[in-house]
Design a protein around this motif. Structure first.
Motif, PDB file in Angstrom:
ATOM      1  N   GLY A 119       9.177  72.203  29.348  1.00  0.00           N
ATOM      2  CA  GLY A 119      10.079  73.347  29.207  1.00  0.00           C
ATOM      3  C   GLY A 119       9.443  74.317  27.671  1.00  0.00           C
ATOM      4  O   GLY A 119       8.280  74.183  27.489  1.00  0.00           O
ATOM      5  N   LEU A 120      10.482  74.871  27.236  1.00  0.00           N
ATOM      6  CA  LEU A 120      10.205  75.660  26.117  1.00  0.00           C
ATOM      7  C   LEU A 120      11.127  75.162  25.001  1.00  0.00           C
ATOM      8  O   LEU A 120      12.338  75.046  25.066  1.00  0.00           O
ATOM      9  CB  LEU A 120      10.511  77.130  26.564  1.00  0.00           C
ATOM     10  CG  LEU A 120      10.552  78.250  25.450  1.00  0.00           C
ATOM     11  CD1 LEU A 120       9.122  78.385  25.012  1.00  0.00           C
ATOM     12  CD2 LEU A 120      11.261  79.508  25.814  1.00  0.00           C
ATOM     13  N   ARG A 121      10.307  75.152  23.837  1.00  0.00           N
ATOM     14  CA  ARG A 121      11.064  74.878  22.757  1.00  0.00           C
ATOM     15  C   ARG A 121      11.282  76.183  21.746  1.00  0.00           C
ATOM     16  O   ARG A 121      10.342  76.878  21.730  1.00  0.00           O
ATOM     17  CB  ARG A 121      10.507  73.745  21.574  1.00  0.00           C
ATOM     18  CG  ARG A 121      10.382  72.586  22.283  1.00  0.00           C
ATOM     19  CD  ARG A 121       9.594  71.489  21.494  1.00  0.00           C
ATOM     20  NE  ARG A 121      10.320  70.841  20.560  1.00  0.00           N
ATOM     21  CZ  ARG A 121       9.864  70.105  19.559  1.00  0.00           C
ATOM     22  NH1 ARG A 121       8.479  69.724  19.450  1.00  0.00           N
ATOM     23  NH2 ARG A 121      10.572  69.376  18.604  1.00  0.00           N
ATOM     24  N   VAL A 122      12.345  76.450  21.246  1.00  0.00           N
ATOM     25  CA  VAL A 122      12.705  77.560  20.299  1.00  0.00           C
ATOM     26  C   VAL A 122      12.994  77.284  19.140  1.00  0.00           C
ATOM     27  O   VAL A 122      14.057  76.462  18.988  1.00  0.00           O
ATOM     28  CB  VAL A 122      13.694  78.685  21.052  1.00  0.00           C
ATOM     29  CG1 VAL A 122      13.705  79.796  20.154  1.00  0.00           C
ATOM     30  CG2 VAL A 122      13.340  78.792  22.622  1.00  0.00           C
ATOM     31  N   PHE A 123      12.216  77.805  17.987  1.00  0.00           N
ATOM     32  CA  PHE A 123      12.470  77.579  16.476  1.00  0.00           C
ATOM     33  C   PHE A 123      12.900  78.708  15.862  1.00  0.00           C
ATOM     34  O   PHE A 123      12.314  79.979  16.286  1.00  0.00           O
ATOM     35  CB  PHE A 123      11.202  77.034  16.051  1.00  0.00           C
ATOM     36  CG  PHE A 123      10.864  75.725  16.457  1.00  0.00           C
ATOM     37  CD1 PHE A 123      10.975  74.450  15.891  1.00  0.00           C
ATOM     38  CD2 PHE A 123      10.117  75.394  17.755  1.00  0.00           C
ATOM     39  CE1 PHE A 123      10.796  73.009  16.188  1.00  0.00           C
ATOM     40  CE2 PHE A 123       9.664  74.114  18.281  1.00  0.00           C
ATOM     41  CZ  PHE A 123      10.174  73.038  17.230  1.00  0.00           C
ATOM     42  N   ILE A 134      16.096  75.460  17.613  1.00  0.00           N
ATOM     43  CA  ILE A 134      17.436  75.926  18.023  1.00  0.00           C
ATOM     44  C   ILE A 134      17.735  75.754  19.454  1.00  0.00           C
ATOM     45  O   ILE A 134      18.924  75.988  20.025  1.00  0.00           O
ATOM     46  CB  ILE A 134      17.751  77.351  17.373  1.00  0.00           C
ATOM     47  CG1 ILE A 134      16.778  78.373  18.093  1.00  0.00           C
ATOM     48  CG2 ILE A 134      17.653  77.563  15.824  1.00  0.00           C
ATOM     49  CD1 ILE A 134      17.076  79.840  18.025  1.00  0.00           C
ATOM     50  N   ALA A 135      16.789  75.714  20.414  1.00  0.00           N
ATOM     51  CA  ALA A 135      17.080  75.510  21.475  1.00  0.00           C
ATOM     52  C   ALA A 135      15.677  74.946  22.437  1.00  0.00           C
ATOM     53  O   ALA A 135      14.848  74.889  21.825  1.00  0.00           O
ATOM     54  CB  ALA A 135      17.229  77.042  22.285  1.00  0.00           C
ATOM     55  N   PHE A 136      16.114  74.413  23.605  1.00  0.00           N
ATOM     56  CA  PHE A 136      15.293  73.566  24.584  1.00  0.00           C
ATOM     57  C   PHE A 136      15.709  74.181  25.864  1.00  0.00           C
ATOM     58  O   PHE A 136      16.817  73.971  26.352  1.00  0.00           O
ATOM     59  CB  PHE A 136      15.031  72.306  24.447  1.00  0.00           C
ATOM     60  CG  PHE A 136      14.165  71.925  25.411  1.00  0.00           C
ATOM     61  CD1 PHE A 136      12.745  72.020  25.276  1.00  0.00           C
ATOM     62  CD2 PHE A 136      14.463  71.019  26.505  1.00  0.00           C
ATOM     63  CE1 PHE A 136      11.774  71.338  26.129  1.00  0.00           C
ATOM     64  CE2 PHE A 136      13.604  70.262  27.650  1.00  0.00           C
ATOM     65  CZ  PHE A 136      12.442  70.603  27.118  1.00  0.00           C
ATOM     66  N   MET A 137      14.611  74.867  26.790  1.00  0.00           N
ATOM     67  CA  MET A 137      14.964  75.232  28.103  1.00  0.00           C
ATOM     68  C   MET A 137      14.040  74.273  28.807  1.00  0.00           C
ATOM     69  O   MET A 137      12.797  74.447  28.835  1.00  0.00           O
ATOM     70  CB  MET A 137      14.292  76.665  28.138  1.00  0.00           C
ATOM     71  CG  MET A 137      14.801  77.203  29.673  1.00  0.00           C
ATOM     72  SD  MET A 137      13.924  78.768  29.847  1.00  0.00           S
ATOM     73  CE  MET A 137      12.231  78.063  30.326  1.00  0.00           C
ATOM     74  N   PRO A 138      14.552  73.274  29.403  1.00  0.00           N
ATOM     75  CA  PRO A 138      13.839  72.757  30.408  1.00  0.00           C
ATOM     76  C   PRO A 138      13.435  73.185  31.768  1.00  0.00           C
ATOM     77  O   PRO A 138      14.176  74.082  32.125  1.00  0.00           O
ATOM     78  CB  PRO A 138      14.892  71.462  30.874  1.00  0.00           C
ATOM     79  CG  PRO A 138      16.316  72.115  30.650  1.00  0.00           C
ATOM     80  CD  PRO A 138      15.912  73.081  29.606  1.00  0.00           C
ATOM     81  N   VAL A 139      12.311  72.579  32.490  1.00  0.00           N
ATOM     82  CA  VAL A 139      11.930  73.130  33.746  1.00  0.00           C
ATOM     83  C   VAL A 139      11.462  72.026  34.491  1.00  0.00           C
ATOM     84  O   VAL A 139      11.411  70.975  33.767  1.00  0.00           O
ATOM     85  CB  VAL A 139      10.829  74.184  33.745  1.00  0.00           C
ATOM     86  CG1 VAL A 139      10.985  75.447  33.077  1.00  0.00           C
ATOM     87  CG2 VAL A 139       9.534  73.360  33.043  1.00  0.00           C
ATOM     88  N   ALA A 159       3.971  78.482  34.151  1.00  0.00           N
ATOM     89  CA  ALA A 159       4.602  77.167  34.443  1.00  0.00           C
ATOM     90  C   ALA A 159       4.170  76.582  35.681  1.00  0.00           C
ATOM     91  O   ALA A 159       4.109  77.070  36.691  1.00  0.00           O
ATOM     92  CB  ALA A 159       6.109  77.589  34.647  1.00  0.00           C
ATOM     93  N   LEU A 160       4.059  75.249  35.681  1.00  0.00           N
ATOM     94  CA  LEU A 160       3.663  74.429  36.886  1.00  0.00           C
ATOM     95  C   LEU A 160       4.966  73.715  37.134  1.00  0.00           C
ATOM     96  O   LEU A 160       5.406  72.763  36.534  1.00  0.00           O
ATOM     97  CB  LEU A 160       2.614  73.363  36.633  1.00  0.00           C
ATOM     98  CG  LEU A 160       2.102  72.429  37.696  1.00  0.00           C
ATOM     99  CD1 LEU A 160       1.966  73.168  38.912  1.00  0.00           C
ATOM    100  CD2 LEU A 160       0.982  71.660  37.347  1.00  0.00           C
ATOM    101  N   LEU A 161       5.613  74.121  38.256  1.00  0.00           N
ATOM    102  CA  LEU A 161       6.992  73.724  38.960  1.00  0.00           C
ATOM    103  C   LEU A 161       6.979  72.953  39.818  1.00  0.00           C
ATOM    104  O   LEU A 161       5.890  73.154  40.749  1.00  0.00           O
ATOM    105  CB  LEU A 161       7.801  74.963  38.965  1.00  0.00           C
ATOM    106  CG  LEU A 161       7.845  75.880  37.809  1.00  0.00           C
ATOM    107  CD1 LEU A 161       8.841  77.180  38.197  1.00  0.00           C
ATOM    108  CD2 LEU A 161       8.470  75.328  36.454  1.00  0.00           C
TER     109      LEU A 161
END
Length: 414
Positions: A119-123, A134-139, A159-161
């Motif tokens: 996913g995506l980590r946001v700092f 401050i956030a993590f968006m899982p995929v 993104a490899l989904l």
């Protein structure tokens, strides 16, 4: 350690960092006097104080979750976005380079045990040099590979989904940075196996998968490795729409990696990545395309190949990799381009005449002192990875094994 270059013209050496003993570097962003460097093998990202470019100092390291790659990142407007994906270079399926670069990676990667974060980590980096998550968006799937974000509401990721043969385009809504949300998808026809699509290409020979897209306004310029180039209308971020597609993989060997628009001149620079040792994948080039008619992008020239050494005989990869991407707050030009050429170091090109680009500067680092690359049999030669050029024309150059170089471009800004 000596930092005497193998070849140099038009750049001078300022400083070097081994990145706190983690000299493997991937993408680099420089914001408010700090360099944020993603790693390929060290599992995370390093924070380097470059306010004195002659004495860069590593001041922090942010570890990735176990089993996870964080090879690319983007910084803008007080945020640092970091990809999370399965560490494919640690996967036994991809220890041989050709297994990663020359076939669809979806099936073997998605079937692996999922002991990683995707996913995506946001700092928050509003305090320079001190990233605070401050956030993590899982995929669901392998995860993200590369991002494009220059501030505002929207980010763009490869993104490899689950259900896809390889990486596709994913748009991400950052209206609330603490709660990022996937918004839209686009892929090349044939990639959505779970939707009943069948690849029309040889998946054991060619890799059709998004490396990344660069977005200018409502247009995304997307590079699909052996799937070529697409120009997409993203005015509706939830439903990107195809404007044009071009693919010169045959006869030119594929590897389309970075597509950088020069919107004031209706030009597009497209770098095809060299992905095999000793030139085994052919003569890779950086192309200049005329995009006055976005529906009909047309090649008009290529960058001249480095000629200060026989780089095909040097070993490792020779040819284009990354372009400095004209990000807000960095050096921005539509007539002077900077590029990494792997075993040929970093290069600068004058595009005053787009039909005849001229190489005006180069700096080729010496061989790395030690190898961090964990894959067997990799040659001990420089493999310059990424370049970020700041407003003072200082170039920050990463390498798979040789740390961060800070160089001064000595030519005129154009």
């Amino acid at each position: 350690m000596t930092h005497t270059p193998d070849h140099a013209h038009g750049f001078s050496f300022l400083g070097h960092s081994d990145q706190g003993g983690r000299p493997d570097g991937c993408q680099v962003m420089v914001v408010d006097g700090f360099a944020y460097v993603a790693h390929a093998f060290s599992g995370g990202l390093s924070v380097i104080d470059v306010r004195d470019p002659r004495d860069p100092r590593t001041v922090g390291f942010v570890a990735a979750p176990p089993g996870t790659w964080s090879v690319h990142l983007q910084a803008a407007e007080g945020l640092l976005l970091v990809v999370n994906a399965k560490d494919l270079f640690a996967d036994t399926e991809f220890q041989v380079e050709s297994d990663y670069y020359t076939r669809s990676v979806g099936q073997p990667a998605l079937q692996a045990e999922r002991g990683y974060a995707a996913g995506l980590r946001v700092f928050d980096i509003s305090t320079p040099g001190q990233p605070r998550e401050i956030a993590f968006m899982p995929v669901e799937g392998v995860g993200l590979h590369r991002l494009w974000y220059t501030g505002g509401r929207w980010a763009y990721a490869s993104a490899l989904l689950d259900g896809f043969t390889d990486y596709i385009l994913l748009t991400i809504d950052l209206a609330d940075p603490a709660h990022p949300v996937p918004a839209g998808r686009w892929w090349l026809p044939g990639m959505h196996e779970a939707g009943g699509e069948t690849p029309t290409w040889d998946t054991d020979r060619w890799r059709y998968g998004l490396h990344h897209a660069i977005v200018d306004g409502d247009t995304a310029y997307a590079s699909w490795r052996d799937g070529g180039l697409t120009i997409l209308d993203v005015a509706d971020r939830t439903a990107p729409r195809l404007v044009a597609a071009r693919n010169w993989t045959e006869p030119f060997g594929g590897g389309t990696h970075t597509a950088l628009p020069l919107p004031g001149r209706d030009l597009l620079l497209v770098a095809d990545e060299a992905i095999a040792d000793d030139g085994a994948d052919g003569d890779k080039r950086t192309w200049v395309l005329d995009i006055r008619n976005p529906a009909n992008p047309w090649p008009i020239s290529t960058f001249p190949q480095p000629a200060d050494e026989d780089y095909l005989a040097k070993g490792g990869h020779f040819g284009p990799h990354n372009l400095h991407e004209n990000r807000p707050g960095s050096f921005v030009s539509e007539t002077l381009a900077f590029a990494t050429y792997q075993n040929a170091g970093v290069r600068a090109y004058d595009l005053t005449d787009p039909y005849r680009p001229q190489e005006v500067a180069w700096w080729v680092p010496p061989a790395p002192v030690r190898m961090v690359d964990t894959r067997p049999g990799r040659p001990r030669v420089v493999q310059s990875f990424d370049v970020f050029v700041d407003a003072e024309l200082r170039a920050y150059v990463t390498d798979y094994n040789a740390g961060l170089y800070v160089l001064q471009y000595e030519g005129e800004a154009r």
